[in-house]
Design an enzyme around this catalytic site. Structure first.
Site, mmCIF file in Angstrom:
data_model
loop_
_atom_site.group_PDB
_atom_site.id
_atom_site.type_symbol
_atom_site.label_atom_id
_atom_site.label_comp_id
_atom_site.label_asym_id
_atom_site.label_seq_id
_atom_site.Cartn_x
_atom_site.Cartn_y
_atom_site.Cartn_z
ATOM 1 C CB VAL A 149 -0.929 0.012 1.229
ATOM 2 C CG1 VAL A 149 -1.862 1.208 1.176
ATOM 3 C CG2 VAL A 149 -1.716 -1.293 1.302
ATOM 4 C CB CYS A 150 0.822 4.212 -2.211
ATOM 5 S SG CYS A 150 1.540 5.867 -2.363
ATOM 6 C CG PHE A 151 -1.489 7.092 1.078
ATOM 7 C CD1 PHE A 151 -1.392 8.419 1.451
ATOM 8 C CD2 PHE A 151 -1.846 6.803 -0.224
ATOM 9 C CE1 PHE A 151 -1.656 9.442 0.556
ATOM 10 C CE2 PHE A 151 -2.119 7.811 -1.133
ATOM 11 C CZ PHE A 151 -2.025 9.136 -0.738
#
EC number: 2.3.1.181
Length: 276
Positions: A149-151
């Site tokens: 996941v990027c965030f």
């Protein structure tokens, strides 16, 4: 790059494949000198997951859960990790790689272009600042991400508020153009987000905890509702102020739209989306 005229484009509620096709097409035309540098704001319909160009989507994503939630997947031209594009504004900024004063170093050019985003947040009353991983633990988290996941971690010169990542961006050099695009979440449904990934329940709960500690959405920061239009106006002002720009609207010709339509087929294809 300051004191010039750029194109400005807004494309709301656009399909995932078309969003990525438009960014690539503009990059192609900017590289060839057929378009001015372009700032674009867009949203997604339907909501979708985008994965980085080199991300192993076949390993990281739960295809059954995606189908059950009617969430399509698109692969970006840029690198990085997966992003759920739902209640958000997405921006892209595209300019020639040869632009004067644009650093050749990707990290430094990323910092320069993200200044427009930072000033956009300031227009909204959000004291966003550049994040620089200072500790070895932070740097190790970037080298060996704990999730797809990027965030859940801020990279160099990404924007954060009180230590929490508020925007996720990625940049690529493409055939003589620089393309940087990023996600500005207005709100986040972490239940839907983490259902999309191939994790067991323990991994999912750990990822949710990290996410709540490392990321924040705009509505939560401001403690009020913000609309796409309000955020787009603020970010337009942010880029104007950062680079002393004027804007003129971009309208595609029939020929340009035909090129976009061809690229849409690429971004819709399983060969591109699930190639790794």
């Amino acid at each position: 790059m300051t004191g010039t005229t750029w194109h400005l484009l807004r494309t709301e509620s656009t399909s995932p494949a078309e969003n990525m096709a438009i960014d690539e097409a503009i990059a192609n035309w900017v590289a060839k000198g057929e378009l001015k540098p372009t700032l674009r704001f867009y949203s997604w319909a339907p909501h979708a997951i985008s994965v980085g160009r080199f991300q192993r989507a076949t390993r990281d994503l739960d295809r059954d859960a995606l189908e059950a939630n009617n969430i399509p997947v698109v692969r970006r031209l840029t690198g990085g990790r997966a992003v759920l594009h739902a209640d958000e504004l997405t921006y892209s900024v595209i300019l020639p790689e040869s632009t004067p004063a644009l650093p050749t170093n990707i990290i430094e050019s990323y910092r320069l272009l993200t200044e427009g985003v930072r000033r956009g947040y300031r227009e909204l009353g959000v004291p966003a600042e550049f994040s620089v991983p200072l500790t070895e633990e932070d740097r190790e988290a970037l080298r060996k991400p704990k999730s797809a996941v990027c965030f859940d971690a801020a990279s160099y010169y990404e924007l954060a508020v009180d230590g929490k990542k508020i925007a996720g961006s990625a940049q690529v050099r493409h055939q003589g153009a620089v393309l940087q695009h990023g996600s500005i979440p207005l709100s986040v449904d972490d239940e839907v987000l983490f259902d999309c990934f191939a994790m067991d329940e323990t991994e999912k709960q750990e990822a949710k905890t990290r996410f709540s500690e490392k990321a924040v959405a705009l509505n939560d920061t401001l403690k009020r509702f913000v609309s796409f239009d309000e955020v787009a106006a603020a970010f337009e002002t942010g880029f104007k102020d950062a680079f002393s720009l004027t804007f003129e609207p971009l309208v595609f010709t029939k020929e340009q739209q035909a090129e976009i339509d061809l690229l849409v087929k690429k971004y819709e294809s399983d060969e591109w989306v699930w190639k790794r």
